[in-house]
Scaffold this active site. Structure first.
Site, PDB file in Angstrom:
ATOM      1  N   GLY A   1       0.825  -1.209   0.000  1.00 16.72           N
ATOM      2  CA  GLY A   1       0.000   0.000   0.000  1.00 16.72           C
ATOM      3  C   GLY A   1       0.857   1.257   0.000  1.00 16.72           C
ATOM      4  O   GLY A   1       2.090   1.210  -0.042  1.00 16.72           O
ATOM      5  N   GLN A   2       0.165   2.397   0.089  1.00 14.18           N
ATOM      6  CA  GLN A   2       0.843   3.696  -0.011  1.00 14.18           C
ATOM      7  C   GLN A   2       1.931   3.853   1.059  1.00 14.18           C
ATOM      8  O   GLN A   2       3.057   4.219   0.760  1.00 14.18           O
ATOM      9  CB  GLN A   2      -0.217   4.782   0.158  1.00 14.18           C
ATOM     10  CG  GLN A   2       0.046   6.031  -0.626  1.00 14.18           C
ATOM     11  CD  GLN A   2      -0.804   7.193  -0.147  1.00 14.18           C
ATOM     12  OE1 GLN A   2      -1.714   7.021   0.683  1.00 14.18           O
ATOM     13  NE2 GLN A   2      -0.522   8.364  -0.647  1.00 14.18           N
ATOM     14  N   LEU A   3       1.586   3.552   2.301  1.00  8.76           N
ATOM     15  CA  LEU A   3       2.545   3.702   3.396  1.00  8.76           C
ATOM     16  C   LEU A   3       3.575   2.573   3.381  1.00  8.76           C
ATOM     17  O   LEU A   3       4.781   2.800   3.490  1.00  8.76           O
ATOM     18  CB  LEU A   3       1.784   3.712   4.732  1.00  8.76           C
ATOM     19  CG  LEU A   3       2.611   3.780   6.002  1.00  8.76           C
ATOM     20  CD1 LEU A   3       3.353   5.115   6.090  1.00  8.76           C
ATOM     21  CD2 LEU A   3       1.712   3.609   7.230  1.00  8.76           C
TER      22      LEU A   3
ATOM     23  N   ASP B   1       1.692  -9.143   1.260  1.00 11.51           N
ATOM     24  CA  ASP B   1       0.528  -8.464   0.705  1.00 11.51           C
ATOM     25  C   ASP B   1      -0.382  -9.504   0.074  1.00 11.51           C
ATOM     26  O   ASP B   1       0.027 -10.646  -0.154  1.00 11.51           O
ATOM     27  CB  ASP B   1       0.945  -7.407  -0.324  1.00 11.51           C
ATOM     28  CG  ASP B   1      -0.081  -6.295  -0.402  1.00 11.51           C
ATOM     29  OD1 ASP B   1       0.050  -5.297   0.330  1.00 11.51           O
ATOM     30  OD2 ASP B   1      -1.056  -6.427  -1.179  1.00 11.51           O
TER      31      ASP B   1
ATOM     32  N   ASP C   1      -2.914 -13.362   3.028  1.00 11.04           N
ATOM     33  CA  ASP C   1      -4.230 -12.775   3.265  1.00 11.04           C
ATOM     34  C   ASP C   1      -4.370 -12.633   4.777  1.00 11.04           C
ATOM     35  O   ASP C   1      -4.411 -13.634   5.496  1.00 11.04           O
ATOM     36  CB  ASP C   1      -5.311 -13.708   2.700  1.00 11.04           C
ATOM     37  CG  ASP C   1      -6.715 -13.159   2.957  1.00 11.04           C
ATOM     38  OD1 ASP C   1      -6.838 -12.110   3.626  1.00 11.04           O
ATOM     39  OD2 ASP C   1      -7.684 -13.792   2.499  1.00 11.04           O
TER      40      ASP C   1
ATOM     41  N   TYR D   1     -15.017   3.438   7.853  1.00  6.93           N
ATOM     42  CA  TYR D   1     -13.569   3.478   8.087  1.00  6.93           C
ATOM     43  C   TYR D   1     -13.268   4.147   9.427  1.00  6.93           C
ATOM     44  O   TYR D   1     -12.501   3.626  10.249  1.00  6.93           O
ATOM     45  CB  TYR D   1     -12.933   4.252   6.930  1.00  6.93           C
ATOM     46  CG  TYR D   1     -11.460   4.526   7.040  1.00  6.93           C
ATOM     47  CD1 TYR D   1     -10.536   3.489   7.038  1.00  6.93           C
ATOM     48  CD2 TYR D   1     -10.993   5.843   7.095  1.00  6.93           C
ATOM     49  CE1 TYR D   1      -9.172   3.754   7.102  1.00  6.93           C
ATOM     50  CE2 TYR D   1      -9.634   6.116   7.153  1.00  6.93           C
ATOM     51  CZ  TYR D   1      -8.732   5.079   7.153  1.00  6.93           C
ATOM     52  OH  TYR D   1      -7.392   5.333   7.215  1.00  6.93           O
TER      53      TYR D   1
ATOM     54  N   LYS E   1     -11.616   2.572  12.785  1.00  5.62           N
ATOM     55  CA  LYS E   1     -10.377   3.092  13.385  1.00  5.62           C
ATOM     56  C   LYS E   1     -10.600   3.457  14.857  1.00  5.62           C
ATOM     57  O   LYS E   1      -9.746   3.234  15.705  1.00  5.62           O
ATOM     58  CB  LYS E   1      -9.863   4.314  12.600  1.00  5.62           C
ATOM     59  CG  LYS E   1      -9.283   3.972  11.227  1.00  5.62           C
ATOM     60  CD  LYS E   1      -8.021   3.130  11.352  1.00  5.62           C
ATOM     61  CE  LYS E   1      -7.406   2.767  10.021  1.00  5.62           C
ATOM     62  NZ  LYS E   1      -6.315   1.778  10.118  1.00  5.62           N
TER      63      LYS E   1
END
Ligand code: AKB
Length: 315
Positions: A11-13, A34, A52, A142, A146
């Site tokens: 992912g992005q991070l 991933d 997974d 989301y 969180k």
């Protein structure tokens, strides 16, 4: 010696954090995982394995066999995609965190990292300089996941002594991976369109201010928190974290300094309501006091860095 497992590494991070972890601990001490085999090409510098996170036994076997000592659990469904698939987002975001926290308890892991977000705040939260402790009534799946995740982190720390650490990231902007379904992702996409010589259709209003952070600061904050002595980490839900705040109009002006013929149009969609429910700016004084957080990049420094480096970056 530490053995680090990164979940959701592509992912992005994760794409950038995994490299920094390999630099800090040694490439052979880091396993990137991933969901998709296609992510393997991103990790030529360390071991990669398809995983997974919902496969509880598979995750447990990996932790046991590899004698993992730290988990960075980055896999999540972000805000915009979460609103399209609410039950899936809840299941993935919550069950995966509970799997990881249970494993941390069972195998007595040294540390766990789990990212939270400004999405824990909601429409009744003070919008300007949002404090660490205040009303939180998130109205996205989301955000709800969180917020619940933060409570679970604190619970596992208090009841089972699991050393779990967390940051409430603002919108993260990096150029080394493509956006992944968030509301703040317009601020990633805009640079790609500007460099491609295309007009940018912005899905938020021009005056929609949101807290944001450039990826090198996000990596630095994560490593600083994880490297801080245990006693310095006083908040075990998640720390407010900040660097800059800007509107679509302001990021557009920042890009115009380098690409004067760049054009933008505003067509707000369902993501506007998500942005409207989040803070304009964040008070992160606890992070600054407890473990010395300090950001490096403002909007113009970020724009300059991205516009210089993105054209040469190979995806
Ligand atoms: C999103 O927009 O969903 C994320 C976030 C603010 O957590 N970038």
């Amino acid at each position: 010696m530490e053995k680090i497992l990164v979940i959701g590494a592509a992912g992005q991070l994760g794409s950038e954090l995994t490299k920094s972890l390999a630099d800090q601990f040694g490439a052979e001490q880091v396993i990137a995982t991933d969901l998709n085999e296609s992510a393997r090409s991103k990790f030529d510098f360390c071991r990669f394995q398809v995983l997974d996170v919902m496969n509880k036994e598979g995750l447990r076997n990996l932790v046991k066999e590899e004698k993992i000592t730290q988990i960075y659990h980055l896999a999540a469904v972000l805000s915009a995609v979460g609103e399209k698939k609410p039950l899936f987002a809840w299941e993935l975001n919550m069950d995966s965190l509970l799997h990881v926290l249970e494993l941390a308890k069972e195998f007595n892991l040294n540390k766990v990292y789990w990212p939270s977000s400004i999405a824990v705040f909601g429409p009744n939260t003070p919008k300007i300089n949002t404090p660490q402790y205040c009303v939180k009534e998130p109205n996205t799946v989301y955000g709800i996941s969180k917020q619940a995740g933060e409570r679970w982190c604190e619970y596992y720390f208090q009841k089972y002594n699991v050393d779990v650490r967390s940051l409430r990231y603002p919108g993260l902007i990096g150029y080394k991976s493509l956006p992944g379904g968030g509301t703040t992702d317009y601020a990633v996409d805009i640079y790609h369109k500007a460099l491609a010589g295309e007009k940018f259709d912005c899905f938020l209003r021009e005056d929609s201010s949101l807290p944001m952070m450039y990826m090198p600061d996000a990596i630095k904050s994560t490593l600083d928190l994880m490297n801080a002595p245990r006693q310095a980490v006083k908040i075990r839900s998640s720390y407010n974290l900040a660097a800059m705040n800007f509107t679509p109009a302001e990021i557009y002006q920042s890009i115009l300094k380098y690409i004067p013929d760049f054009k933008i149009e505003y067509h707000p969609d369902f993501r506007q309501a998500i942005a409207d429910s989040w803070p304009d700016s964040i008070d992160d004084s606890c992070a600054r006091k407890d473990w010395g957080w300090k950001h490096d990049y403002d909007l113009d420094a970020m724009t300059q860095d991205i516009l210089e480096n993105l054209p040469n970056f190979k995806f």
